[in-house]
Scaffold this motif. Sequence first.
Motif, PDB file in Angstrom:
ATOM      1  N   VAL A   1       3.143  -6.119   6.531  1.00  0.00           N
ATOM      2  CA  VAL A   1       3.563  -5.353   7.708  1.00  0.00           C
ATOM      3  C   VAL A   1       4.629  -4.325   7.330  1.00  0.00           C
ATOM      4  CG1 VAL A   1       4.758  -5.505   9.935  1.00  0.00           C
ATOM      5  CG2 VAL A   1       2.941  -7.141   9.377  1.00  0.00           C
ATOM      6  N   VAL A   2       5.650  -4.756   6.603  1.00  0.00           N
ATOM      7  CA  VAL A   2       6.749  -3.850   6.246  1.00  0.00           C
ATOM      8  C   VAL A   2       6.238  -2.704   5.372  1.00  0.00           C
ATOM      9  CG1 VAL A   2       8.917  -3.675   4.964  1.00  0.00           C
ATOM     10  CG2 VAL A   2       8.547  -5.588   6.533  1.00  0.00           C
TER      11      VAL A   2
ATOM     12  N   LEU B   1       3.313   4.356   6.701  1.00  0.00           N
ATOM     13  CA  LEU B   1       3.036   5.240   7.834  1.00  0.00           C
ATOM     14  C   LEU B   1       4.163   6.263   8.010  1.00  0.00           C
ATOM     15  CD1 LEU B   1       1.175   5.910  10.255  1.00  0.00           C
ATOM     16  CD2 LEU B   1       2.520   4.257  11.586  1.00  0.00           C
ATOM     17  N   ALA B   2       5.415   5.804   7.906  1.00  0.00           N
ATOM     18  CA  ALA B   2       6.553   6.724   8.032  1.00  0.00           C
ATOM     19  C   ALA B   2       6.506   7.797   6.942  1.00  0.00           C
ATOM     20  CB  ALA B   2       7.864   5.945   7.963  1.00  0.00           C
TER      21      ALA B   2
ATOM     22  N   ALA C   1      -4.639  15.758  11.598  1.00  0.00           N
ATOM     23  CA  ALA C   1      -5.667  14.990  10.894  1.00  0.00           C
ATOM     24  C   ALA C   1      -5.039  14.000   9.917  1.00  0.00           C
ATOM     25  CB  ALA C   1      -6.610  15.938  10.153  1.00  0.00           C
ATOM     26  N   VAL C   2      -3.997  14.426   9.215  1.00  0.00           N
ATOM     27  CA  VAL C   2      -3.305  13.540   8.274  1.00  0.00           C
ATOM     28  C   VAL C   2      -2.688  12.364   9.029  1.00  0.00           C
ATOM     29  CG1 VAL C   2      -1.330  13.364   6.700  1.00  0.00           C
ATOM     30  CG2 VAL C   2      -2.873  15.325   6.546  1.00  0.00           C
ATOM     31  N   GLU C   3      -2.066  12.632  10.156  1.00  0.00           N
ATOM     32  CA  GLU C   3      -1.435  11.563  10.936  1.00  0.00           C
ATOM     33  C   GLU C   3      -2.483  10.602  11.491  1.00  0.00           C
ATOM     34  OE1 GLU C   3       0.822  13.855  13.702  1.00  0.00           O
ATOM     35  OE2 GLU C   3       2.424  14.269  12.253  1.00  0.00           O
ATOM     36  N   ALA C   4      -3.630  11.135  11.938  1.00  0.00           N
ATOM     37  CA  ALA C   4      -4.698  10.264  12.444  1.00  0.00           C
ATOM     38  C   ALA C   4      -5.235   9.370  11.332  1.00  0.00           C
ATOM     39  CB  ALA C   4      -5.822  11.111  13.044  1.00  0.00           C
ATOM     40  N   ALA C   5      -5.432   9.955  10.142  1.00  0.00           N
ATOM     41  CA  ALA C   5      -5.896   9.158   9.004  1.00  0.00           C
ATOM     42  C   ALA C   5      -4.856   8.105   8.625  1.00  0.00           C
ATOM     43  CB  ALA C   5      -6.190  10.075   7.815  1.00  0.00           C
ATOM     44  N   ALA C   6      -3.585   8.473   8.683  1.00  0.00           N
ATOM     45  CA  ALA C   6      -2.509   7.529   8.352  1.00  0.00           C
ATOM     46  C   ALA C   6      -2.501   6.347   9.315  1.00  0.00           C
ATOM     47  CB  ALA C   6      -1.162   8.251   8.371  1.00  0.00           C
TER      48      ALA C   6
ATOM     49  N   VAL D   1       1.034   4.761  -2.342  1.00  0.00           N
ATOM     50  CA  VAL D   1       1.542   3.647  -3.160  1.00  0.00           C
ATOM     51  C   VAL D   1       1.848   2.439  -2.275  1.00  0.00           C
ATOM     52  CG1 VAL D   1       3.469   2.873  -4.596  1.00  0.00           C
ATOM     53  CG2 VAL D   1       2.438   5.122  -4.997  1.00  0.00           C
ATOM     54  N   LEU D   2       2.512   2.662  -1.157  1.00  0.00           N
ATOM     55  CA  LEU D   2       2.877   1.552  -0.277  1.00  0.00           C
ATOM     56  C   LEU D   2       1.658   0.930   0.388  1.00  0.00           C
ATOM     57  CD1 LEU D   2       6.171   2.952   1.286  1.00  0.00           C
ATOM     58  CD2 LEU D   2       5.939   1.196  -0.482  1.00  0.00           C
ATOM     59  N   TRP D   3       0.677   1.735   0.779  1.00  0.00           N
ATOM     60  CA  TRP D   3      -0.564   1.167   1.340  1.00  0.00           C
ATOM     61  C   TRP D   3      -1.291   0.336   0.288  1.00  0.00           C
ATOM     62  CZ3 TRP D   3      -1.611   6.568   3.639  1.00  0.00           C
ATOM     63  CH2 TRP D   3      -1.207   6.605   4.982  1.00  0.00           C
ATOM     64  N   ALA D   4      -1.357   0.837  -0.939  1.00  0.00           N
ATOM     65  CA  ALA D   4      -2.023   0.091  -2.008  1.00  0.00           C
ATOM     66  C   ALA D   4      -1.317  -1.238  -2.247  1.00  0.00           C
ATOM     67  CB  ALA D   4      -2.055   0.918  -3.296  1.00  0.00           C
TER      68      ALA D   4
END
Length: 197
Positions: free
Chosen positions: A31-32, A38-39, A58-63, A185-188
């Motif tokens: 979660v963190v 996202l931020a 579009a970038v924000e929607a994909a995020a 990196v953080l999503w991965a």
Amino acid sequence: MTSSTEPAPTPSAPDAECLALTRQLRRRGTVVLSVFALAWAFAGASGTGTATDAVPVAVEAAALAITAAALYLGLRKDARPSPRTVDLPANWARGVGLVNGVELLAIVAVIAAANASGHPEYIPAGIALVVGLHFFPLARLYDQGQYRWTGALLTAVAVLGAVLILAGVSAETVRAMVGLACAAVLWASACHLAVRG
């Protein structure tokens, strides 16, 4: 050797507590990491155009979609158990609080120093460096070895961002690159934690 019809052994109370803590930390970490990704993605999107342009939207929607997927992976009820339980050092929670407190102070110092020196374009790279470095002690405190590669990649992004600023690349382009690379990196890391433990 047990047959396939015999029930699996019930873990002892300490083992069950350790498994529960491992699962809790795995979920919390996912979660963190996802929320901070996202931020970073939104910060990166701000370097791709004005708020009403199609590209940042579009970038924000994909995020948002990627973050939702990462959160689903980390919070789903049918997630397989972690292949190992964490082995936390003594006073690990206090250590985590200390590391995060130092990180916050360092981020404030980076912003203040960059603004005071007249070089706010270095803020994204400076924050990425602080965030990257704080993952190295967290790797030990949370017993999560993958946080070392998270820290190394974020540090590399920070260095690349500073080099690009020195090379004369626009602040908006660097903000987009640093923000989106840090988010990736953080999503991965979040997905790795959710799936592999």
